[in-house]
Scaffold this motif. Sequence first.
Motif, mmCIF file in Angstrom:
data_model
loop_
_atom_site.group_PDB
_atom_site.id
_atom_site.type_symbol
_atom_site.label_atom_id
_atom_site.label_comp_id
_atom_site.label_asym_id
_atom_site.label_seq_id
_atom_site.Cartn_x
_atom_site.Cartn_y
_atom_site.Cartn_z
ATOM 1 N N GLN A 121 33.579 35.779 47.634
ATOM 2 C CA GLN A 121 34.572 36.821 47.340
ATOM 3 C C GLN A 121 34.444 37.958 48.352
ATOM 4 O O GLN A 121 35.452 38.433 48.895
ATOM 5 C CB GLN A 121 34.349 37.357 45.924
ATOM 6 N N PRO A 126 38.608 33.124 49.183
ATOM 7 C CA PRO A 126 38.953 32.990 47.765
ATOM 8 C C PRO A 126 38.833 31.575 47.221
ATOM 9 O O PRO A 126 38.477 31.385 46.060
ATOM 10 C CB PRO A 126 40.394 33.493 47.705
ATOM 11 N N MET A 153 39.401 36.995 40.734
ATOM 12 C CA MET A 153 39.945 36.110 41.769
ATOM 13 C C MET A 153 41.368 35.665 41.438
ATOM 14 O O MET A 153 42.201 35.536 42.337
ATOM 15 C CB MET A 153 39.032 34.901 41.958
#
Length: 470
Positions: A121, A126, A153
């Motif tokens: 992250q 991602p 996320m």
Amino acid sequence: MTASEIRTEAWLAAAEYFIAINDWPAAEAALRRELLLDSTDARAYTLLARALKYQKRKDEAGRAFFQAAKLEPENPDYLYNLALFHQENGELAAAEKIYLELINKYPAYADALANLGRLYQDSNQPGKALLYYHKDLALRPNDPDSHFNLAFMYLLTGDYSRGWKEYEWRFKRTAVDRTYPHSFTQPRWQGENFAGKTLLVHGEQGFGDNLQFLRYLPPAKRRGGRLLFEIPRQLCKLLQNHPGIDQLLIFDHQQAYPKAFDYYIPLMSLARVFQTDDAGPPPPEPLIKAPGALCRAWRVRLTGKAGFKVGLVWGGHPVPDPARSCPALELAPLLELDDIDFYGLQTGPPAEEARELKQFSSFRGNLGPEWHSFADTAAVIANLDLVITIDTATAHLAGAMGKAVWTMLPFAPDWRWGLEQEKSPWYPSMCLFRQSEPGNWQAPLAQIKTRLNASAVKNLKTRPEPQTKL
């Protein structure tokens, strides 16, 4: 047990006592005595690393963590400690290598999965972050932090329908007492019609969060009767008579809530009620209006020579993200531009950096320390042509006012700003300028300087001023 073993255990016990009372130098001394007796004690090296870490002796702490892992390479906890140390110090490649090695040997080590997800992250990866967050959640399906990581996320990648659902787990996290101090006997509102009844919506988290989610109050009001809105004192003057609010309540830990309400809901949970797909958030309507009297008072103050006025914010609170702040002096290339007056809008400890900008004739001073509430902030913003800011409450306020605002973002941004877009999904008047690598503000500032030329100034000056309250 031999006499030597007794002494070893005694020094370890002494070290653990000193650690419990945060006496790190005494803990270090005890552990070094213990290691003179037994230089192969991995546990002692781990405790020594901790004592050194809290004394800010990074290199020595790293060597102690490494020694513990070297002495007992099959102990996953020592490998994990070493990886976490590297991660906390920004040495992400070293941390990633150890985490992957650890997970390969111990695939059910949930903390390693979660921290590797966080590493990805923070590295702006991602896909990998989601992969390891899902693996962590599979092992800990009822762990609030695992769900919250996943929510971050999902929201970052624009998966709002799943993101808002997971975001509700924030109320079950360990830090809930700090972020959610409320306890009500009334039922929580689920979005049903409440005609003839009263709904309490309470603010949460930071000033920016309250300003960002203010847009959901008018649609909530349209579903029923009376709407109470509880917010920090600093926002009350700004939001007096704001549409959708029947009564403002000042948040106060010591204040008793009025008993005459039928439902409650946290402000940020309104997004889940009203945003059921991934189309993106609604615009901030109606726009926030600055108090007219304050606007007129500040207009007299902002009498620069250039006519085009830009507000600057460079620093935020280090929690939750110290990486979002930009040293004030890095704004120097902007201050070298001609025909622009710059005003600091900085509050808090970073306001002290304003003295470094006084060497530039275009810098007209920092106004932030003079403010009493966000009503003053809004009044100044209403008299500016543009706001250039880091990710802080001022960015949300300018966007919620419809003011042109350019927001500088760290390499790994907060979930609300997405990943690549140049326009904010939350504020039509906001442009986003992103770091291309961690900690480097040169690229976004170069982009800003290029745009802040005579042509950009001319276009921005044609923007209509937001209306103000009478």
